[in-house]
Design a protein around this motif. Structure first.
Motif, PDB file in Angstrom:
ATOM      1  N   PRO A   7       0.830  -1.206   0.000  1.00 55.79           N
ATOM      2  CA  PRO A   7       0.000   0.000   0.000  1.00 55.79           C
ATOM      3  C   PRO A   7       0.866   1.257   0.000  1.00 55.79           C
ATOM      4  O   PRO A   7       1.981   1.264   0.527  1.00 55.79           O
ATOM      5  CB  PRO A   7      -0.797  -0.108   1.300  1.00 55.79           C
ATOM      6  CG  PRO A   7      -0.809  -1.567   1.620  1.00 55.79           C
ATOM      7  CD  PRO A   7       0.510  -2.085   1.120  1.00 55.79           C
ATOM      8  N   ASP A   8       0.310   2.324  -0.562  1.00 54.91           N
ATOM      9  CA  ASP A   8       1.075   3.570  -0.604  1.00 54.91           C
ATOM     10  C   ASP A   8       1.175   4.187   0.797  1.00 54.91           C
ATOM     11  O   ASP A   8       0.536   3.728   1.743  1.00 54.91           O
ATOM     12  CB  ASP A   8       0.480   4.541  -1.622  1.00 54.91           C
ATOM     13  CG  ASP A   8      -0.919   5.023  -1.272  1.00 54.91           C
ATOM     14  OD1 ASP A   8      -1.281   5.033  -0.075  1.00 54.91           O
ATOM     15  OD2 ASP A   8      -1.656   5.404  -2.190  1.00 54.91           O
ATOM     16  N   GLU A   9       1.973   5.226   0.923  1.00 58.80           N
ATOM     17  CA  GLU A   9       2.253   5.836   2.237  1.00 58.80           C
ATOM     18  C   GLU A   9       0.991   6.343   2.925  1.00 58.80           C
ATOM     19  O   GLU A   9       0.838   6.190   4.136  1.00 58.80           O
ATOM     20  CB  GLU A   9       3.258   6.985   2.074  1.00 58.80           C
ATOM     21  CG  GLU A   9       4.662   6.525   1.732  1.00 58.80           C
ATOM     22  CD  GLU A   9       5.261   5.646   2.819  1.00 58.80           C
ATOM     23  OE1 GLU A   9       5.120   5.964   4.018  1.00 58.80           O
ATOM     24  OE2 GLU A   9       5.869   4.625   2.459  1.00 58.80           O
ATOM     25  N   GLY A  16      -2.393   2.421  10.015  1.00 58.81           N
ATOM     26  CA  GLY A  16      -1.697   2.506  11.298  1.00 58.81           C
ATOM     27  C   GLY A  16      -2.478   3.301  12.324  1.00 58.81           C
ATOM     28  O   GLY A  16      -2.569   2.914  13.496  1.00 58.81           O
ATOM     29  N   ARG A  17      -3.061   4.412  11.885  1.00 59.14           N
ATOM     30  CA  ARG A  17      -3.865   5.249  12.786  1.00 59.14           C
ATOM     31  C   ARG A  17      -5.070   4.462  13.296  1.00 59.14           C
ATOM     32  O   ARG A  17      -5.393   4.489  14.488  1.00 59.14           O
ATOM     33  CB  ARG A  17      -4.313   6.517  12.069  1.00 59.14           C
ATOM     34  CG  ARG A  17      -5.041   7.485  12.988  1.00 59.14           C
ATOM     35  CD  ARG A  17      -5.406   8.757  12.280  1.00 59.14           C
ATOM     36  NE  ARG A  17      -6.435   8.454  11.287  1.00 59.14           N
ATOM     37  CZ  ARG A  17      -6.766   9.256  10.301  1.00 59.14           C
ATOM     38  NH1 ARG A  17      -6.129  10.395  10.121  1.00 59.14           N
ATOM     39  NH2 ARG A  17      -7.712   8.928   9.458  1.00 59.14           N
ATOM     40  N   HIS A  18      -5.725   3.743  12.392  1.00 57.71           N
ATOM     41  CA  HIS A  18      -6.888   2.956  12.796  1.00 57.71           C
ATOM     42  C   HIS A  18      -6.488   1.873  13.799  1.00 57.71           C
ATOM     43  O   HIS A  18      -7.182   1.643  14.797  1.00 57.71           O
ATOM     44  CB  HIS A  18      -7.552   2.308  11.574  1.00 57.71           C
ATOM     45  CG  HIS A  18      -8.705   1.440  11.952  1.00 57.71           C
ATOM     46  ND1 HIS A  18      -9.928   1.945  12.314  1.00 57.71           N
ATOM     47  CD2 HIS A  18      -8.799   0.094  12.082  1.00 57.71           C
ATOM     48  CE1 HIS A  18     -10.729   0.958  12.631  1.00 57.71           C
ATOM     49  NE2 HIS A  18     -10.068  -0.189  12.496  1.00 57.71           N
TER      50      HIS A  18
END
Length: 91
Positions: A7-9, A16-18
């Motif tokens: 996946p892209d950045e 990651g936030r989720h």
């Protein structure tokens, strides 16, 4: 099945936030249960706590039943209601 896709950045940042949010909410749930038990015994209703937390009424109803909190109204569904509706078999 492994792929070569990464996946892209931006997507990695969102994922990651989720994950961090989900882990923090899960860690806090034990404290919510403990405090909810105290508040339900003190007179709060499951609906009030559900509105404050965003969790379901049923989540708090189960806690209330487990700690023996006084019911605010008689049950309308479930085992207790069904057992009252079914006629007793003759002996």
């Amino acid at each position: 099945m492994a792929t070569d896709h990464t996946p892209d950045e931006e997507n990695l940042r969102i994922y990651g936030r989720h994950k961090r949010h989900h882990e923090a909410a899960k860690a806090e749930l034990a404290e919510v249960r403990k405090r909810a038990a105290d508040d339900l015994l003190a007179g709060s209703t499951p609906a009030e706590l559900a509105k404050l937390t965003g969790l379901s009424d049923e989540f708090f109803r189960r806690i209330a039943r487990n700690v023996g909190a006084e019911r605010k109204r008689p049950p309308t569904v479930g085992r207790e209601v069904e057992s009252k509706r079914q006629p007793k078999a003759p002996e």
